[in-house]
Design a protein around this motif. Structure first.
Motif, mmCIF file in Angstrom:
data_model
loop_
_atom_site.group_PDB
_atom_site.id
_atom_site.type_symbol
_atom_site.label_atom_id
_atom_site.label_comp_id
_atom_site.label_asym_id
_atom_site.label_seq_id
_atom_site.Cartn_x
_atom_site.Cartn_y
_atom_site.Cartn_z
ATOM 1 N N SER A 40 3.361 8.371 5.539
ATOM 2 C CA SER A 40 2.237 7.683 6.184
ATOM 3 C C SER A 40 2.716 6.613 7.148
ATOM 4 N N ASP B 183 -2.347 9.063 6.910
ATOM 5 C CA ASP B 183 -1.636 9.724 5.818
ATOM 6 C C ASP B 183 -1.155 11.104 6.281
ATOM 7 N N TRP C 277 -1.187 -3.183 9.514
ATOM 8 C CA TRP C 277 -1.491 -4.314 8.639
ATOM 9 C C TRP C 277 -1.884 -5.546 9.445
ATOM 10 N N SER D 208 -3.285 -2.372 3.675
ATOM 11 C CA SER D 208 -3.283 -2.102 5.108
ATOM 12 C C SER D 208 -4.704 -1.928 5.631
ATOM 13 N N ARG E 273 1.123 2.963 8.575
ATOM 14 C CA ARG E 273 0.061 2.011 8.251
ATOM 15 C C ARG E 273 0.071 0.828 9.213
ATOM 16 N N SER F 142 -4.657 3.551 8.234
ATOM 17 C CA SER F 142 -3.592 4.411 7.713
ATOM 18 C C SER F 142 -3.738 5.820 8.247
ATOM 19 N N SER G 233 0.807 -1.225 0.000
ATOM 20 C CA SER G 233 0.000 0.000 0.000
ATOM 21 C C SER G 233 0.838 1.273 0.000
ATOM 22 N N HIS G 234 2.082 1.200 0.480
ATOM 23 C CA HIS G 234 2.943 2.388 0.464
ATOM 24 C C HIS G 234 3.313 2.748 -0.973
#
Length: 451
Positions: A295, A312, A299, A307, A297, A310, A269-270
């Protein structure tokens, strides 16, 4: 609050760097008073620069213990190896075992190092105060020799500089996970090194071998180098690693203790480099990550590849490091913006930290919660400062403080200096209050009067 002078350590005849006891926290700054006499005042890093002719002087009374050592090439990452000497020990002399990896000038010059520091005494204030100008007696010389810190090093050649090293116990095995500049994550068994630093005959045999470190297992699937890696505290042998291309892989240990199954499908996701990873101390399948994409995250390995939660824009620039509190639902983060932030996972989606501190004047390089006090944490930064904090402190009587101290947050306990480019720090999990930090200038091992 203070700064500690940097000392150059002599080389011992046996090839090991000598550890020397020195001390300080509230390093004083001397200047000229109205009568021409030396005036002492507290130096606060970041608030005012040293003036020409001013020097920092260490105040031993600010430390319960202070030692420093060097290992040749700088070790920019290390971990504490748990030992059998007992939990919660505070009686001097102390001992500890660390595992570190070097960043040498050439790839061939690097080492994985297991070091045993022992005969570590505290700062003996009473002895210092009673030292007279008559000179030391022979008995004093003998006592000083008996109290001399000792250091044993077991070093294995490793091709490539070591970005990050983390140690865990799995049954009888002591394993080190190593992220190196070769773009591989390798697992090493530290048994022979640990035997060597505890036994002179085993050390002799180990030195004679002098062979390059051979990993139990290695993984090249990241296809690039990285820094983020963490062992699970709940499932022995479970590992997570992240790279500079934004991908995260989870490792599952297989029977036998020499192999791991790694899902080739990454958690992804990053959008930029993954800088640090931390497993949850309570949930076996949950881990946290931070990234250059600003960010943080959360998981769950049961639900890849995205994730669960998050935050952000958690920082205004790259987020370098995170630490998950062992007993409270808090995550601590530090970024290139020099800011330390505390996140309550119960309010994580709000994107607002429950605490934010801007004491450091350069990128934060390491953060870690105390293993015994859930409100205390430490941080280091590229401003050459290690800071200690206590979130349980809400206020203080600023009227009784020195003028400069009024500008400091009440939660700030201590500022430690003396190292150049501090890269990583860890609390010792078995010795209350003891902090170890590594930098280009070597290691510091200390306990302040504040914790």
């Amino acid at each position: 609050m203070s700064a500690a002078d940097e000392n150059t350590l002599p080389q011992e005849d046996d090839g090991f760097e000598e550890m020397e006891a020195s001390g300080s926290d509230e390093d004083d700054m001397e200047g000229e008073g109205e009568n021409g006499e030396s005036e002492t005042k507290v130096y606060i890093p970041g608030l005012e620069p040293l003036q020409p002719g001013e020097e920092l002087e260490m105040d031993r009374s600010a430390y319960r213990m202070y030692h420093e050592c060097q290992t040749g090439s700088p070790c920019l990452s290390f971990d504490v190896v748990r030992d059998g000497d007992g939990e919660g020990r505070e009686q001097f002399p102390l001992s500890m075992v660390l595992c570190a990896g070097t960043q040498a000038d050439t790839a061939l010059s690097n080492r994985i190092i297991v070091m045993r520091m022992h005969n570590l005494y505290g700062n003996d204030q009473e002895k210092e105060e009673n030292e007279s100008s008559d000179g030391e007696s022979d008995e004093d010389d003998e006592e000083d020799q008996d109290r001399k810190p000792q250091l044993e090093l077991a070093m294995m050649p490793h091709y490539g500089g070591i970005n990050r090293i983390r140690v865990t116990q799995r049954g009888e095995q002591t394993l080190a996970a190593v992220w190196s500049e070769k773009g591989q994550v390798e697992i090493f068994d530290l048994r022979s090194q640990l035997e060597a630093v505890h036994n002179s005959s085993a050390m002799s045999a180990f030195i004679k071998q002098q062979k390059e470190a051979t990993p139990l297992f290695s993984f090249s699937g990241h296809m690039t180098e990285g820094f983020a890696v963490d062992w699970s505290p709940k499932v022995p042998g479970r590992l997570v690693s992240g790279d500079c291309k934004k991908n995260i892989h989870v490792w599952e240990p297989q029977e036998g203790g020499t192999s791991w199954k790694i899902d080739q499908r990454p958690f992804s996701s990053h959008t930029k480099s993954v800088e640090d990873l931390q497993w949850s101390p309570t949930e076996a399948t949950v881990f946290a990550s931070c990234s250059v994409d600003q960010s943080i995250r959360i998981w769950d390995i049961r639900a890849p590849p995205n994730s669960m939660l998050s935050a952000d824009e958690a920082h205004s620039s790259d987020i370098n490091v995170i630490s998950w509190n062992r007993t409270e639902p808090f995550i601590l983060s530090g970024g290139d913006d020099g800011v330390l932030k505390v996140w309550d996972l119960r309010q994580f989606q709000s994107g607002r930290p429950v605490a934010s501190f801007k004491q450091h004047s350069a990128p934060v390089t390491s953060v870690e919660w105390s293993p015994i006090d859930s409100s205390v944490f430490a941080a280091s930064a590229a401003d050459d400062v290690v800071s200690q904090w206590d979130l349980s402190v809400e206020s203080c009587d600023v009227g009784e403080q020195a003028e400069g101290l009024k500008q400091l947050p009440p939660q700030l306990l201590f500022l430690h200096q003396g190292q150049k480019e501090v890269k990583e720090l860890h609390w010792h999990p078995q010795i209350p209050g003891v902090l170890i930090s590594t930098a280009l200038s070597g290691f510091n091992v200390f306990r302040t009067i504040s914790v």
